[in-house]
Write an enzyme that holds these catalytic residues in place. Structure first.
Site, short mmCIF file in Angstrom:
data_model
loop_
_atom_site.label_atom_id
_atom_site.label_comp_id
_atom_site.label_asym_id
_atom_site.label_seq_id
_atom_site.Cartn_x
_atom_site.Cartn_y
_atom_site.Cartn_z
N GLY A 1 -1.37 -12.17 -3.49
CA GLY A 1 -0.50 -11.14 -2.90
C GLY A 1 -1.07 -10.67 -1.58
O GLY A 1 -1.76 -11.42 -0.88
N SER A 2 -0.84 -9.40 -1.26
CA SER A 2 -1.23 -8.86 0.04
C SER A 2 -2.73 -9.00 0.31
O SER A 2 -3.15 -9.66 1.25
CB SER A 2 -0.81 -7.40 0.11
OG SER A 2 -1.23 -6.83 1.32
N GLN A 3 -3.56 -8.41 -0.55
CA GLN A 3 -5.01 -8.52 -0.34
C GLN A 3 -5.52 -9.92 -0.64
O GLN A 3 -6.34 -10.46 0.09
CB GLN A 3 -5.77 -7.50 -1.22
CG GLN A 3 -5.74 -6.08 -0.70
CD GLN A 3 -6.53 -5.88 0.60
OE1 GLN A 3 -7.37 -6.67 0.98
NE2 GLN A 3 -6.21 -4.81 1.29
N SER B 1 3.60 -19.15 -11.44
CA SER B 1 3.57 -18.14 -10.37
C SER B 1 4.29 -18.66 -9.13
O SER B 1 4.09 -19.81 -8.72
CB SER B 1 2.12 -17.80 -10.02
OG SER B 1 2.07 -17.10 -8.81
N ASP C 1 -3.67 -3.27 -10.72
CA ASP C 1 -4.53 -2.56 -11.68
C ASP C 1 -4.05 -2.71 -13.12
O ASP C 1 -4.85 -2.96 -14.02
CB ASP C 1 -4.58 -1.05 -11.35
CG ASP C 1 -5.28 -0.77 -10.02
OD1 ASP C 1 -6.15 -1.57 -9.63
OD2 ASP C 1 -4.95 0.23 -9.37
N GLN D 1 -4.71 -6.23 -14.79
CA GLN D 1 -6.06 -6.80 -14.82
C GLN D 1 -6.63 -6.92 -16.23
O GLN D 1 -7.25 -7.93 -16.57
CB GLN D 1 -7.00 -5.97 -13.94
CG GLN D 1 -6.74 -6.16 -12.45
CD GLN D 1 -7.72 -5.41 -11.58
OE1 GLN D 1 -8.72 -4.89 -12.04
NE2 GLN D 1 -7.42 -5.36 -10.28
N HIS E 1 -10.68 -2.64 -5.55
CA HIS E 1 -10.43 -1.25 -5.92
C HIS E 1 -11.13 -1.04 -7.25
O HIS E 1 -11.18 -1.96 -8.08
CB HIS E 1 -8.92 -1.00 -6.02
CG HIS E 1 -8.53 0.38 -6.48
ND1 HIS E 1 -9.16 1.53 -6.03
CD2 HIS E 1 -7.57 0.80 -7.35
CE1 HIS E 1 -8.60 2.59 -6.60
NE2 HIS E 1 -7.65 2.18 -7.41
N GLU F 1 10.08 11.74 13.51
CA GLU F 1 9.02 12.12 14.45
C GLU F 1 7.63 12.22 13.79
O GLU F 1 6.63 12.39 14.48
CB GLU F 1 9.40 13.44 15.14
CG GLU F 1 10.57 13.25 16.08
CD GLU F 1 10.85 14.48 16.94
OE1 GLU F 1 9.90 15.25 17.19
OE2 GLU F 1 12.01 14.67 17.34
N SER G 1 3.09 20.27 22.62
CA SER G 1 3.35 21.48 23.44
C SER G 1 2.62 22.71 22.86
O SER G 1 2.24 22.72 21.69
CB SER G 1 4.86 21.76 23.46
OG SER G 1 5.28 22.25 22.20
#
Length: 340
Positions: A26-28, A51, A83, A86, A108, A231, A252
């Site tokens: 995945g991402s990591q 998978s 998590d 696992q 993690h 913003e 400002s």
């Protein structure tokens, strides 16, 4: 002041002759695997049969094995799975294939710190945690830079755990930016606290509440969206680049006066008190127990709360306004993977 480890403090030769397995793509997972491979480390990928990531990993040039086989073949094994997944994968595929002298790597500390899995005492257990999502870890590496990272050692029977953690951090580019040493308890508890009270939970609740107050007072949803969500990026970017004082320098005088006088009335002592209660729930393990129970129960409350969030008026308003902004990335939230 904590020591910052850089390239000169880490030796990639520590991983020479070793096979590193990344479980999950995945991402990591994909970022660690690709960065290590391009740093000259031998990397294989472990995935469950069927998978969808198998074809992707193979296309990137990796030998892909079933999870258990990857663990058996590897000396250093990174568990890059969610998590909640696992513990089951550990008992089914990882533990039976571990042997003395191997090293487990986590990005993690949740599973180790809250003991949802308990590794055998004859393996090293370390953490290498870049402080950024996987796509940033990958992009920074390809640009010759890196993402600041954390390392930690939980078990060190081989007496080489820290050297392996630093070598892994170097392989993914972390030592180019700087690496700090922590421990599993500190990383896990601060990470969860930040997510719940400030970065995700606190921010989304604050944005939605501000939006609702303006709309309920009769202002248009579009104006409420611009002022309470759109913003926000400008302010967060300034804080990210220059700190809070630097952000205040760039706004400002009227905005500054409102910041320092009204802000503390909104985020007051009562909020801090509830933050402390949230921290206690993390430290005691209550949050972890509740989260594991939610997963085991099929994510019912989790999915209901996410669905309710998607139906909030701010989402429809934002969708309409973002369509007017050609610079905004057009992406669907469906199927987007977690950042870590």
């Amino acid at each position: 002041m904590a020591k910052i480890y850089t390239d000169k403090d880490a030796d990639l030769n520590v991983l020479k002759g070793k096979t590193c397995a990344v479980l999950g793509f995945g991402s990591q997972g994909h970022a660690h695997a690709l960065n290590l491979k391009e740093s000259g480390v031998k990397v294989i990928v472990g995935l469950y049969p069927g998978s969808k990531s198998r074809a992707v990993a193979e296309e990137k040039g990796f030998a892909v094995f079933d999870t258990g086989e990857a663990v058996k073949r590897a000396d250093v094994i990174m568990i890059a799975l969610p998590d909640t997944k696992q513990a089951a994968a550990f008992e089914k595929d990882i533990r039976p294939n571990l042997a003395k002298g191997k090293t487990l790597v986590f990005s993690h500390g949740f599973s180790i710190h809250f003991k949802t899995l308990v590794p055998p005492t004859n393996v090293n257990v370390i953490m290498v945690a870049p402080k950024g999502p996987g796509h940033i870890v990958r992009r920074q590496y390809t640009e010759g830079k890196g993402v600041p990272s954390l390392i930690a050692v939980y078990q060190n029977p081989g007496k080489d755990a820290k050297k392996i953690a630093l070598a892994w951090a170097k392989g993914i580019g972390g030592t180019r930016a700087g690496v700090l040493e922590t421990d599993f308890k500190e990383e896990t508890e601060t990470d969860l606290f930040g997510e719940q009270t400030v970065l995700c939970g606190g921010t989304t609740a604050l944005v939605q509440a501000g939006f609702e107050v303006l709309v309920e007072a009769g202002y248009s949803p579009e104006m409420a969206y611009f002022e309470c969500l759109h913003e926000l990026k400008l302010i967060v970017d300034l804080m990210n680049e220059k700190g809070i004082a630097g952000m205040r320098f760039s706004i400002s005088e009227t905005a500054k006066w409102g910041d320092v006088t009204v802000g503390p009335k909104i985020i007051d002592a009562s909020v801090k008190k509830r933050m402390k209660a949230a921290l206690k729930d993390i430290q005691s393990g209550k949050f972890a127990k509740d989260w594991v129970k939610e997963y085991e129960g099929g994510y019912k409350k989790y999915n209901a709360l996410l669905k309710a969030g998607e139906k909030h008026q701010i989402e429809k308003t934002g969708e309409k306004l973002r369509a007017m902004m050609p610079w905004m990335p057009k992406r669907s939230i469906k199927g987007v993977q977690a950042a870590y």
